[in-house]
Design a protein around this motif. Structure first.
Motif, short mmCIF file in Angstrom:
data_model
loop_
_atom_site.label_atom_id
_atom_site.label_comp_id
_atom_site.label_asym_id
_atom_site.label_seq_id
_atom_site.Cartn_x
_atom_site.Cartn_y
_atom_site.Cartn_z
N ASP A 375 0.62 -1.33 0.02
CA ASP A 375 0.05 -0.07 0.02
C ASP A 375 0.96 1.24 0.28
O ASP A 375 2.07 1.36 0.61
CB ASP A 375 -0.93 0.00 1.22
N LEU A 376 0.45 2.07 -0.62
CA LEU A 376 0.96 3.51 -0.61
C LEU A 376 0.78 4.14 0.71
O LEU A 376 -0.12 4.14 1.38
CB LEU A 376 0.54 4.57 -1.68
N LYS A 377 2.01 4.69 1.16
CA LYS A 377 1.65 5.86 2.29
C LYS A 377 1.13 6.97 1.94
O LYS A 377 1.50 7.44 1.05
CB LYS A 377 3.07 6.19 2.91
N MET A 378 -0.07 7.32 2.40
CA MET A 378 -0.85 8.53 1.93
C MET A 378 -1.25 9.43 2.90
O MET A 378 -1.49 9.09 4.13
CB MET A 378 -2.29 7.85 1.39
N PRO A 379 -0.79 10.51 2.29
CA PRO A 379 -1.30 11.95 3.40
C PRO A 379 -2.64 12.14 3.40
O PRO A 379 -3.23 11.43 2.77
CB PRO A 379 -0.68 13.35 2.70
N ASP A 380 -3.13 12.79 4.48
CA ASP A 380 -4.65 13.09 4.53
C ASP A 380 -4.89 13.92 3.48
O ASP A 380 -4.54 15.28 3.71
CB ASP A 380 -4.84 13.41 6.03
N TYR A 381 -5.77 13.84 2.58
CA TYR A 381 -6.02 14.51 1.49
C TYR A 381 -6.91 15.86 1.83
O TYR A 381 -6.90 16.92 1.31
CB TYR A 381 -6.82 13.94 0.38
N ARG A 382 -7.64 15.78 3.12
CA ARG A 382 -8.24 17.00 3.50
C ARG A 382 -7.34 18.02 3.93
O ARG A 382 -7.79 19.13 4.02
CB ARG A 382 -9.16 16.27 4.95
N ASP A 383 -6.13 17.74 4.41
CA ASP A 383 -5.19 18.69 4.72
C ASP A 383 -4.87 19.74 3.45
O ASP A 383 -4.34 20.77 3.65
CB ASP A 383 -3.91 18.31 5.24
N TYR A 384 -5.15 19.38 2.35
CA TYR A 384 -4.84 20.13 1.07
C TYR A 384 -6.17 20.74 0.57
O TYR A 384 -6.10 21.52 -0.49
CB TYR A 384 -4.25 19.08 -0.02
N ALA A 385 -7.34 20.82 1.33
CA ALA A 385 -8.64 21.39 0.89
C ALA A 385 -8.55 22.88 0.48
O ALA A 385 -7.66 23.28 1.09
CB ALA A 385 -9.59 21.14 2.01
N CYS A 386 -9.35 22.99 -0.38
CA CYS A 386 -9.52 24.47 -0.92
C CYS A 386 -10.77 25.19 0.05
O CYS A 386 -11.64 24.45 0.21
CB CYS A 386 -9.73 24.61 -2.42
N GLU A 387 -10.45 26.10 0.65
CA GLU A 387 -11.71 26.76 1.42
C GLU A 387 -12.70 27.24 0.71
O GLU A 387 -12.51 28.03 -0.05
CB GLU A 387 -11.01 27.73 2.30
N VAL A 388 -13.75 26.88 1.02
CA VAL A 388 -15.00 27.20 0.24
C VAL A 388 -15.98 27.71 1.52
O VAL A 388 -16.74 26.93 2.15
CB VAL A 388 -15.61 26.10 -0.34
N THR A 389 -15.90 29.17 1.68
CA THR A 389 -16.86 29.63 2.58
C THR A 389 -18.37 29.79 2.09
O THR A 389 -19.25 29.97 2.74
CB THR A 389 -16.50 31.13 2.69
N THR A 390 -18.35 30.09 0.65
CA THR A 390 -19.45 30.08 0.10
C THR A 390 -19.50 29.38 -1.25
O THR A 390 -18.42 29.61 -1.86
CB THR A 390 -20.09 31.46 0.14
N PRO A 391 -20.52 28.94 -1.80
CA PRO A 391 -20.28 28.00 -2.98
C PRO A 391 -19.90 29.29 -4.19
O PRO A 391 -20.53 30.31 -4.37
CB PRO A 391 -21.63 27.60 -3.53
N GLY A 392 -19.12 28.57 -4.97
CA GLY A 392 -18.85 29.54 -6.09
C GLY A 392 -17.42 30.46 -5.91
O GLY A 392 -16.92 31.30 -6.80
N VAL A 393 -16.76 30.51 -4.75
CA VAL A 393 -15.56 31.07 -4.57
C VAL A 393 -14.65 30.76 -5.65
O VAL A 393 -14.47 29.65 -6.12
CB VAL A 393 -14.97 30.94 -3.09
N ARG A 394 -13.58 31.73 -6.02
CA ARG A 394 -12.88 31.51 -6.95
C ARG A 394 -11.39 30.68 -6.67
O ARG A 394 -11.21 30.57 -5.56
CB ARG A 394 -12.04 32.90 -7.43
N GLY A 395 -11.45 29.55 -7.40
CA GLY A 395 -10.15 28.75 -7.09
C GLY A 395 -8.72 29.08 -7.94
O GLY A 395 -9.01 29.65 -9.01
#
Length: 797
Positions: A375-395
């Motif tokens: 198995d790969l050693k995997m980081p927690d993908y949640r740590d890389y999340a884009c902050e979405v305070t409201t739908p439609g924020v610019r990425g």
């Protein structure tokens, strides 16, 4: 270089035993093609002993048997860790005969025992209904390359050698196969192989002179031209030429000894002395007759050494009475009574030539990669999340959010050296530049001061050949590692047929209990059809999905995450998965972000769902009946759908709108067709049984109809997608030209909503005017209108 004249490389005893072993493999190979009974010729051959249908290929087989037995010798002599890749088409009789004689075949298939009864079963099953194919298929132990479609053997061999420093991959390249584009390019793979950290590939170019009906190019050009060609590719060619077995055995033994010595020397220089200069790795050019040791002439036609030896040299004796005696003479020429005892076992002194245990090429675990997979050693993908305070924020661009996650997957598995990213010079272009914060591109050719990210060893491998990237990755996966192929969406089509072959391999091997599952083949397709501002029509083709979904449902998966957080969730799932082909399509340009990580996780787990916040029904909308369902699949279709919904909500606030987003494309199929499919009740709950569905899709519209044609409400599903329109233009104009833009989506809905009345008619007129204004604006200004560029989703209108 010419094989050195070492007439005593083999002792007389070694020579006798090697020749005997070769005769045994040739005998078994002919038996597989012809015999259904009397496997040891204990009585005169009769018509009833011959198969009714004669199928198989003889031409390449004796040469491959010759190679295999000589490889066995050097494996034992030098204690080598070696696997065998059979590149020529239909080389099945050879690999089957050799794995049978070495014992690895009978260990996996005990009913094909090493005795007379087992021999008869071995012969009968070959190219026989309910039996096995004539290729080196997954059913054959020791195989990682089936050799149905030609051209990929050397690419697979290099993929197997990457990060396997102790492994030598002996790769037999057919001279017909060598005429394919992928194989011709694969000779350059030696520029990407590190003598310090990778294994070695020993190509054996088998010049037997002919394809099915034509001579081969490399066998007909002058020897010095062939030598220059291979030297130009960076190889050290060693020639073995002739047809007299005794001389050829000595020459082949000398050539292999020399090749092994060179490989060890180059690796020792790199690993102990730090010499990382690219070696001129050895290769062997074996020039032997096609159909060697077979019939010299049949019915007045020369056979051995001609194209007529390619398949079945002696046709069915039932239709040609004189052929029975010819076949009997051919089989008897191998003197089976000198090779097998009364019980049908290979004589012990001959059998002793084969390596033992995992040193046998049919039992080497590298040729059954699931045995080695960790198995790969995997980081927690949640740590890389884009902050979405409201739908439609610019990425910043979805793949650019994914890149740090892949960077850290690479970093966490650096010690294991079991994860690589392959791509055709597009890793940075596709938004994955963060990978180079922790690794480099592997490159073993000259570098200049202004080059970037090049090193003798690295986790990223780039070559401007999709064929090589695909073949390397397949070889890497088949030998027990993990990887990712990133590519422009339009040009992944180059490897359509390679994907087909790998998907078939996965399908067949999934039914073999002795082959554990391997890591999934993961595609990340970026620079996709809807964002080709400067490339134009040539770079627009989303049809790879259509190719993929036609393969077996238990193998293929297709994901179109609508934003970066969904992409993170999907990619984490794909890298953890086993024995699938995962296709993930994502954008690299700045785009709206819709879901928080928590919402994205839930949405991706479901694969499809209602976005309650986007429609104007309450949160228990599943219990309500909408007037229209606005469905979307893909990042740009999602953007345009939500923009369309905002128009409907503003101008027709009483209209009941439901928004359905699809991440997992296969959810659209019935559960009877695909493991991820929705049952009819759940599908109808999302899409209704009688309301119009306006479906904005990333790719060709026909695919949605193909996936949903059995659904109750299929006649009300109206799909907008790519329709082969577009050139160098603005991002929004691409959607307009293909009528997947917000204005066309609203017009589509209104035409199916007579209850919109006069307001609907007015809105349609307004939108037609918007389309005219859009065209005028971009033609004058070269960019989209401000209301398009600056559009943002608002929760209330």
């Amino acid at each position: 270089m010419q094989a050195k004249d070492k007439s005593r490389t083999l002792t007389s005893e070694q020579l006798y035993l090697i020749d005997a072993y070769w005769r045994a493999t040739n005998y078994l190979s002919v038996g597989q093609i012809y015999l259904s009974n009397n496997p040891l010729l204990k009585r005169p051959l009769e018509l009833s002993d011959i198969k009714v249908m004669l199928l198989g290929h003889w031409g390449t087989t004796p040469g491959q048997n010759f190679i295999y037995v000589h490889l066995n010798r050097v494996i034992k002599q030098h204690d080598l860790n070696m696997i065998y890749v059979s590149g020529p088409g239909h080389g099945g009789p050879a690999v089957l005969a050799n794995t049978y004689l070495e014992g690895s075949y009978s260990e996996i298939y005990p009913d094909i025992s090493q005795d007379e009864a087992g021999l008869q079963k071995l012969f009968l099953q070959f190219s026989f209904p309910g039996g096995i194919p004539s290729h080196a298929s997954p059913e054959c132990p020791g195989s990682i390359h089936e050799g149905g479609e030609l051209g990929y053997s050397l690419s697979h061999a290099f993929g197997a050698a990457f990060d396997n420093p102790d492994l030598i991959v002996a790769c037999v390249v057919g001279d017909g196969e060598a005429e394919t584009g992928p194989l011709a390019t694969a000779w350059h793979s030696n520029k990407f192989l590190s003598p310090a950290t990778d294994g070695a590939v020993l190509p054996i170019l088998h010049l037997n002179g002919y394809k099915i009906a034509n001579p081969t190019i490399l066998a007909r050009i002058p020897k010095d031209e062939l030598t220059q060609l291979m030297r130009g590719y960076g190889w050290t060619p060693i020639f073995v030429e002739g047809d007299e077995p005794t001389l050829m055995h000595q020459a082949m033994a000398a050539a292999l000894d020399e090749a092994v010595q060179l490989i060890k020397k180059f690796q020792q220089n790199a690993r102990e002395k730090g010499d990382l200069n690219r070696p001129a790795w050895p290769m062997i050019i074996l020039n032997s007759p096609k159909g060697w040791t077979g019939p010299k002439e049949v019915d007045g036609y020369k056979i051995e050494g001609t194209f007529r030896a390619h398949q079945v040299p002696i046709s069915a004796p039932v239709n040609h009475p004189g052929h029975l005696a010819l076949l009997s003479d051919w089989l008897s020429s191998y003197r089976p009574q000198e090779l097998f005892d009364e019980c049908g076992c290979l004589l012990p002194e001959i059998a002793a030539l084969a390596p033992t245990g995992e040193r046998r090429m049919g039992a080497n675990p590298h040729a059954n990669g699931g045995l080695l997979l960790q198995d790969l050693k995997m980081p927690d993908y949640r740590d890389y999340a884009c902050e979405v305070t409201t739908p439609g924020v610019r990425g910043v661009g979805d793949t650019r959010v994914l890149a740090p996650f892949l960077r850290d997957v690479t970093k966490l598995n650096d010690k294991e050296q079991n994860f690589r990213v392959f791509g055709p010079d597009e890793t940075i272009s596709n938004g994955l530049a963060a990978l180079f914060e922790t690794t480099r591109r592997q490159w073993d050719v000259t570098t200049y001061a202004n080059d970037e990210y090049l090193a003798a060893s690295g986790r990223v491998v780039e070559m401007l050949s999709e064929h090589q990237c695909e073949g390397w990755l397949e070889g890497y996966l088949l030998t027990g590692r993990h990887g990712l192929f990133n590519c422009y969406e339009a040009f992944i089509h180059i490897i359509d047929s390679m994907f087909n072959q790998h998907a078939k391999w996965l399908k067949v091997s999934s039914a073999l209990s002795w082959r554990p599952k391997i890591a999934s083949l993961n595609y990340l397709l970026a620079s996709h059809v809807w964002r080709q501002d400067h490339n134009g029509f040539t770079h627009q083709d989303p049809g790879f999905i259509d190719v993929v979904v036609n393969k077996k449902a238990e193998i293929v998966r297709v994901y179109l995450p609508p934003d970066a957080n969904c992409l993170l969730s999907v990619m984490d799932h794909c890298l953890r998965s086993r024995h699938y082909v995962n296709v993930v399509i994502a954008g690299k340009h700045p785009a709206p972000q819709w879901l928080t990580m928590e919402e994205a996780e839930k949405h991706c787990a479901q694969g499809i769902g209602i976005w309650h916040w986007a429609g104007n029904l309450s949160d228990d909308a599943i219990e309500q009946t909408p007037d229209v369902v606005m469905a979307c699949c893909g990042d740009v279709p999602t953007l345009e759908t939500l923009a369309a919904v905002s128009i409907l909500r503003e101008y027709l606030p009483t209209l009941k709108v439901r928004v359905v987003n699809v991440v997992d494309l296969m959810r659209l199929q019935p559960e009877t067709e695909h493991p991820h499919g929705l049952n009819c009740q759940d599908f109808d709950a999302l899409f209704t049984t009688d309301k119009p569905v306006i479906f904005a899709f990333h790719a060709y519209p026909s695919l949605i109809h193909q996936l949903t044609y059995r659904r109750t409400n299929h006649h009300n599903i109206h799909v907008r997608g790519y329709k082969e329109e577009g050139t160098i233009t603005t991002a929004f104009d691409m959607t307009v030209l293909n009528e997947i833009d917000r204005f066309h989506l609203v017009i589509d809905a209104l035409e199916r909503l007579p209850q919109s009345g006069a307001k609907g008619i007015e809105l349609k007129q307004l939108l037609h005017e918007k389309l005219i204004a859009h065209k005028k604006y971009i033609n004058k200004n070269g960019l989209d209108m401000p209301e398009i560029r600056d559009w943002r989703w608002t929760s209330s209108v």
